[in-house]
Enzyme design. Structure first.
Site, mmCIF file in Angstrom:
data_model
loop_
_atom_site.group_PDB
_atom_site.id
_atom_site.type_symbol
_atom_site.label_atom_id
_atom_site.label_comp_id
_atom_site.label_asym_id
_atom_site.label_seq_id
_atom_site.Cartn_x
_atom_site.Cartn_y
_atom_site.Cartn_z
ATOM 1 N N HIS A 60 76.317 45.738 68.310
ATOM 2 C CA HIS A 60 75.240 44.853 68.765
ATOM 3 C C HIS A 60 75.679 43.944 69.917
ATOM 4 C CE1 HIS A 60 71.446 42.962 68.786
ATOM 5 N NE2 HIS A 60 71.228 42.874 67.494
ATOM 6 N N ASP A 99 61.906 60.123 74.470
ATOM 7 C CA ASP A 99 61.607 61.561 74.488
ATOM 8 C C ASP A 99 62.806 62.312 75.045
ATOM 9 O OD1 ASP A 99 60.640 64.123 74.846
ATOM 10 O OD2 ASP A 99 58.949 63.543 76.116
#
Length: 463
Positions: free
Chosen positions: A168, A384
């Site tokens: 993170h 995608d």
């Protein structure tokens, strides 16, 4: 009625490999910002994407998602070469990326399960997560470990699962989506990402000398004198859907001047804070915190550069006594949440960076705290790789970091009727979960704001 047994399946994994940048990259040291390397971000966060069987787009050529994504990842790591490095710690616990080009961990896998076996509605908690995102031994340390771990698992139906674990300190949700989208663009045939990555972490460094100009209650050191950190055993995990009807029901409890002007995030966060507090039954005088993740990219003048993929958010906290939260109508919590959010400005972010510099990068307060993060606009589901958008894309589980039960994500979701809304995963001790469900049902079906105080007084008397 007998409960459906939990889904079980076998995953066959190949040995983890390191995927390196496809071309030589600079070997240099890059400092993280003083927002990036705070203690509360020194952990790895999991994300999961489910993809249905589809004909791949022309750009992918190869119909094997594992091969396509592996190659695209190597190419994306050329402009995003810091991800292929390792974190080191310098003086004063300052984190720096050693851009070694060693690469990111990649796992190829196949699962004896179909996408449909996960159910009509994909939402956390997901069965078999530990198998779909395998924790390679020795890979999840803060220092000297790969900064990304990616597992691509083929499914029997022809679909696949893309699971990722990110350190993170390197990026927040918008930054991670930017990187994942870059991999997707290259997988679909692009020669370079449409948005060039920007490092520029110095813009969120502490000032010289540091000037803490806000009271940052999210970083207060609070002693857990009454054992109110949630226990780790006997935890229940559930997800709740909030569509248009549920949000309208919550707005009925807001005071008239806020009913139409408050955001969905604000009303839902106030409701969660109130219901969760009543469910945990703390002493009425105990201070409870709700910590809101606020994206601060637009708060800067000029705004942070397009392509910046570092952490650029704040942890503003609203604080109130448990008894007041339970006794007062929802508008009480709502006002506090709105005030905490509105505090976040460019100066606030400068003050946070300065606070990290003078406190040794202090962790945000965990005792009697709950953290919420809205990822409905982050764009995980739009990533995608050549097989269309994800059937589900976003956090792999409801919690944050190593401590369960202290955080929830607001995740975009479409229910089986086709209604768009938010799914809220939450983790609580089993008995508290039962009380939370009851409190939430009362809020959704109960009286509007004018009558809510009487109802809540009864709840307080049961604490």
């Amino acid at each position: 009625m007998a409960q459906t047994p939990p889904l079980q399946f076998t995953v066959h994994r190949r040995e983890p490999e390191l995927v390196r940048p496809a071309k030589p990259t600079p070997h240099e040291f890059k400092l993280l910002s003083d927002i990036d390397d705070q203690e509360g971000l020194r952990f790895h966060i999991p994300v999961i994407q489910f993809y249905k069987q589809r004909q791949p787009s022309k750009g992918t050529g190869n119909k094997d998602p594992v091969a396509v994504i592996r190659q695209a990842l190597a190419e994306a790591l050329v402009p995003y070469y810091p991800f292929a490095g390792r974190l080191r710690e310098a003086a004063n616990r300052k984190l720096v990326v050693d851009c070694t080009g060693e690469g990111v961990l990649f796992i190829e896998a196949e699962a004896e399960v179909r996408l449909s076996d996960f159910g009509e509605l994909l939402q956390p908690p997901f069965p078999g997560l530990d198998e779909l995102l395998f924790d390679v031994p020795g890979s999840n340390a803060v220092l000297h470990s790969p900064l990304l771990l990616i597992q691509v698992t083929r499914l029997q139906c022809g679909g696949f699962i893309f699971a990722l674990r990110l350190h993170h300190c390197m990026s927040d949700a918008p930054g991670l989506v930017q990187f994942m989208s870059a991999v997707g663009e290259i997988a679909r045939g692009a020669t370079a990402p449409s948005v060039a990555p920007v490092w520029e972490r110095h813009v969120l460094n502490a000032r010289t000398p540091p000037r803490v100009t806000y009271t940052h209650r999210e970083y207060e050191e609070v002693v857990d004198t009454k054992g109110t950190i949630i226990p780790l055993d006997d935890m229940a995990h559930r997800s709740f859907f909030f569509g248009r009807g549920e949000m309208q029901a919550l707005r009925r409890h807001a005071p008239p001047h806020l009913r139409d002007s408050c955001s969905g995030f604000e009303i839902l966060t106030a409701c969660l804070w109130k219901c969760r507090t009543a469910a945990l039954r703390p002493d009425p005088e105990e201070e409870m915190r709700i910590i809101c993740i606020v994206n601060a990219r637009s708060k800067f003048e000029p705004p942070l550069p397009r392509g910046y993929y570092g952490n650029a958010f704040a942890f503003p906290a609203a604080v109130a006594a448990a008894g007041d939260l339970c006794r007062e109508p929802l508008g009480f919590a709502l006002d506090l949440v709105r005030k905490a959010k509105s505090d976040v400005t460019e100066e606030y972010m400068r003050s946070v960076a300065d606070t990290m510099a003078v406190t040794g990068r202090r962790h945000f307060t965990v005792v009697r705290s709950y953290l919420v993060s809205d990822v409905t606009r982050a764009g995980f589901d739009a990533v995608d790789f050549g097989w269309g958008k994800a059937a589900y894309g976003g956090p792999a589980k409801g919690g944050v970091g190593a401590i369960p039960g202290v955080a929830s994500f607001y995740i975009p979701f479409t229910n089986k009727e086709g209604e768009k809304g938010i799914v809220l995963p939450i983790c609580l001790p089993a008995e508290a979960m039962e009380r939370f469900v009851s409190e939430l049902e009362t809020m959704l079906k109960g009286p509007p704001a004018a009558d809510a105080a009487t109802k809540s007084t009864f709840v307080l008397s049961a604490l």
